[in-house]
Design a protein around this motif. Structure first.
Motif, PDB file in Angstrom:
ATOM      1  N   THR A 260       0.812  -1.226   0.000  1.00 39.59           N
ATOM      2  CA  THR A 260       0.000   0.000   0.000  1.00 39.59           C
ATOM      3  C   THR A 260       0.842   1.270   0.000  1.00 39.59           C
ATOM      4  OG1 THR A 260      -0.100  -0.157   2.415  1.00 39.59           O
ATOM      5  CG2 THR A 260      -1.954  -1.079   1.168  1.00 39.59           C
ATOM      6  N   TRP A 261       2.164   1.118   0.082  1.00 34.64           N
ATOM      7  CA  TRP A 261       3.052   2.278   0.190  1.00 34.64           C
ATOM      8  C   TRP A 261       3.299   2.894  -1.184  1.00 34.64           C
ATOM      9  CZ3 TRP A 261       8.515   2.842  -1.113  1.00 34.64           C
ATOM     10  CH2 TRP A 261       9.110   3.994  -0.564  1.00 34.64           C
ATOM     11  N   THR A 262       3.192   4.194  -1.246  1.00 30.75           N
ATOM     12  CA  THR A 262       3.494   4.914  -2.487  1.00 30.75           C
ATOM     13  C   THR A 262       4.858   5.579  -2.350  1.00 30.75           C
ATOM     14  OG1 THR A 262       1.153   5.362  -2.883  1.00 30.75           O
ATOM     15  CG2 THR A 262       2.764   6.730  -4.061  1.00 30.75           C
ATOM     16  N   PRO A 263       5.827   5.193  -3.160  1.00 29.14           N
ATOM     17  CA  PRO A 263       7.165   5.776  -3.029  1.00 29.14           C
ATOM     18  C   PRO A 263       7.156   7.276  -3.290  1.00 29.14           C
ATOM     19  CG  PRO A 263       7.201   3.822  -4.411  1.00 29.14           C
ATOM     20  CD  PRO A 263       5.767   4.178  -4.214  1.00 29.14           C
ATOM     21  N   PRO A 264       7.799   8.067  -2.424  1.00 30.21           N
ATOM     22  CA  PRO A 264       7.964   9.491  -2.715  1.00 30.21           C
ATOM     23  C   PRO A 264       8.857   9.665  -3.949  1.00 30.21           C
ATOM     24  CG  PRO A 264       8.465   8.993  -0.407  1.00 30.21           C
ATOM     25  CD  PRO A 264       8.390   7.693  -1.138  1.00 30.21           C
ATOM     26  N   PRO A 265       8.858  10.840  -4.548  1.00 29.64           N
ATOM     27  CA  PRO A 265       9.767  11.090  -5.671  1.00 29.64           C
ATOM     28  C   PRO A 265      11.213  10.770  -5.290  1.00 29.64           C
ATOM     29  CG  PRO A 265       8.201  12.881  -5.440  1.00 29.64           C
ATOM     30  CD  PRO A 265       8.006  12.005  -4.247  1.00 29.64           C
ATOM     31  N   ILE A 266      11.959  10.241  -6.237  1.00 27.72           N
ATOM     32  CA  ILE A 266      13.335   9.817  -5.964  1.00 27.72           C
ATOM     33  C   ILE A 266      14.174  10.965  -5.409  1.00 27.72           C
ATOM     34  CG2 ILE A 266      15.486   9.006  -7.014  1.00 27.72           C
ATOM     35  CD1 ILE A 266      13.417   6.808  -6.600  1.00 27.72           C
ATOM     36  N   GLU A 267      14.020  12.151  -5.969  1.00 30.75           N
ATOM     37  CA  GLU A 267      14.799  13.287  -5.474  1.00 30.75           C
ATOM     38  C   GLU A 267      14.484  13.587  -4.002  1.00 30.75           C
ATOM     39  OE1 GLU A 267      17.374  15.046  -6.637  1.00 30.75           O
ATOM     40  OE2 GLU A 267      17.372  13.500  -8.203  1.00 30.75           O
ATOM     41  N   GLU A 268      13.237  13.420  -3.639  1.00 25.65           N
ATOM     42  CA  GLU A 268      12.844  13.624  -2.238  1.00 25.65           C
ATOM     43  C   GLU A 268      13.444  12.534  -1.353  1.00 25.65           C
ATOM     44  OE1 GLU A 268       8.722  13.331   0.342  1.00 25.65           O
ATOM     45  OE2 GLU A 268       8.625  14.274  -1.645  1.00 25.65           O
ATOM     46  N   GLN A 269      13.457  11.310  -1.846  1.00 23.82           N
ATOM     47  CA  GLN A 269      14.028  10.205  -1.074  1.00 23.82           C
ATOM     48  C   GLN A 269      15.513  10.434  -0.777  1.00 23.82           C
ATOM     49  OE1 GLN A 269      13.238   6.129  -2.238  1.00 23.82           O
ATOM     50  NE2 GLN A 269      11.396   6.730  -3.371  1.00 23.82           N
ATOM     51  N   LYS A 270      16.203  11.047  -1.716  1.00 26.03           N
ATOM     52  CA  LYS A 270      17.643  11.263  -1.548  1.00 26.03           C
ATOM     53  C   LYS A 270      17.968  12.135  -0.344  1.00 26.03           C
ATOM     54  CE  LYS A 270      18.920  10.779  -6.447  1.00 26.03           C
ATOM     55  NZ  LYS A 270      19.419  11.491  -7.655  1.00 26.03           N
ATOM     56  N   HIS A 271      17.006  12.912   0.101  1.00 24.53           N
ATOM     57  CA  HIS A 271      17.232  13.819   1.221  1.00 24.53           C
ATOM     58  C   HIS A 271      16.639  13.281   2.533  1.00 24.53           C
ATOM     59  CE1 HIS A 271      18.804  16.838  -1.512  1.00 24.53           C
ATOM     60  NE2 HIS A 271      17.758  16.635  -2.290  1.00 24.53           N
TER      61      HIS A 271
END
Length: 353
Positions: A260-271
């Motif tokens: 059910t998890w929606t991954p945040p944008p990759i750029e956001e994940q990097k931070h």
């Protein structure tokens, strides 16, 4: 300030000769106990709310679902939501509350929010906090502030936070290390039990258990665990052998193991902290499967942080309905999580000295 608190503050400032002798094996005799701790906490709702298990040899029966001190509880200026979650957890029969001196950054929001509730409901929950510091003096400062923020004069469990490498082990057990503070506070009845926590590698935690008879261990144990640096295979059997209270964590891996998890944008994940392993896709199992997988191991309880009262209520309902998984069901979940193992075990994938 009460006379008891004043005496404790004075003790916190004194030297650690006795504890130092214990850590280094000098065999000193402990001084007479400064006071008697209250009886173990008791939440009358717990036995009817969910299955309970022994917390090792502590004498405490803990509900299989416990409230973690992160998620909503570590967010700045989030008192209304956090206090509502904590109160509702106690109302629903949760009887173990987890926090740490580093949750919520320097303001220690998690301990602050818990203190708002503990001020009036301290006797209903087993209260656990941690020190990330590696020296005696710094850890003493941590426990003094923890007691203040939690609005109590004792905690049921004080733990060494995030033991991941042999460097951590050697630092905490060195002369002047954090173990001196833990032993002093246990001797002085400021803390009831002592524990260790970790999620990085099993080796360092194994070494700690061999060096000292800790009462509990808080370990990362989710359905992806067998795929990388497995705690289940290398650490759990030893903890069981030592009859420790075993607390599971990282069950949903901050959502990353869940379908059910929606991954945040990759750029956001990097931070973000989790961004040490970027997650381009959702997980593969349900919250029910994630929870039941861990509870089907010989753990005492699991801690899960919640973002809302609704999420808390869902988790308690799952705990109430828990039935053990078969070996074949567990193996199927392990196979199902293999494609998302790295993102579900992100906490084992960053550089440490």
């Amino acid at each position: 300030m009460s006379e008891t608190n004043h005496d404790r503050r004075q003790f916190l400032k004194t030297g650690g000769a006795v504890a130092a002798a214990l850590v280094t094996g000098a065999g000193a005799t402990l001084p007479a106990a400064a006071r008697t701790l209250p009886e173990l906490p008791s939440n009358p709702v717990t036995p009817k709310a969910m299955p309970t298990r022994n917390l090792g040899q502590t004498g405490y029966r803990v509900g299989v679902f416990s409230l973690g001190g992160q998620a909503a509880l570590e967010r700045a200026n989030n008192e209304e939501v956090s206090v509502a979650i904590i109160n509702r957890a106690l109302d629903l029969g949760v009887n173990y509350l987890d926090t740490s001196s580093i949750y919520g950054g320097p303001p220690r929001w998690s301990e602050q929010y818990l203190g708002k509730v503990m001020k009036t409901r301290r006797s209903e929950a087993f209260l656990a906090t941690k020190t990330k510091e590696r020296t005696r003096d710094d850890s003493m400062r941590m426990i003094e502030e923890s007691l203040k923020l939690l609005q109590t004069d004792y905690v049921d469990l004080w733990q060494l936070h995030d033991i991941g490498t042999m460097t951590d082990v050697n630092e905490v057990f060195a002369k002047g290390g954090a173990m001196e503070a833990l032993i002093e506070m246990h001797d002085q009845k400021v803390v009831r039990n002592l524990g260790i926590t970790g999620h990085y590698r099993p080796d360092a935690l194994t070494e700690c258990i061999h060096r000292y008879p800790f009462d509990t261990i808080l370990m990362a144990l989710n359905a992806a665990d067998p795929h990388q640096f497995s705690f289940r295979d290398q650490l759990l059997p030893l903890a069981v052998e030592k009859q420790m209270g075993i607390i599971g964590m990282k069950i949903p891996a901050r959502g990353r193991i869940l379908s059910t998890w929606t991954p945040p944008p990759i750029e956001e994940q990097k931070h973000s902290w989790e961004g040490m392993v970027l997650a381009p896709r959702s997980g593969t199992i349900t919250m029910r499967e994630a929870l039941y997988y861990t509870l089907s191991h010989p753990v005492s309880t699991v801690i899960i942080g919640c973002d809302s009262v609704a999420q808390l209520e869902e988790n308690v309902a799952l705990a109430r309905a828990y039935t053990p998984l078969s070996n074949s069901q567990m193996a199927a979940l392990e196979a199902k999580t293999e494609p998302v193992a790295s993102q579900s075990l992100f906490f084992r994938h960053y550089d440490r000295a």
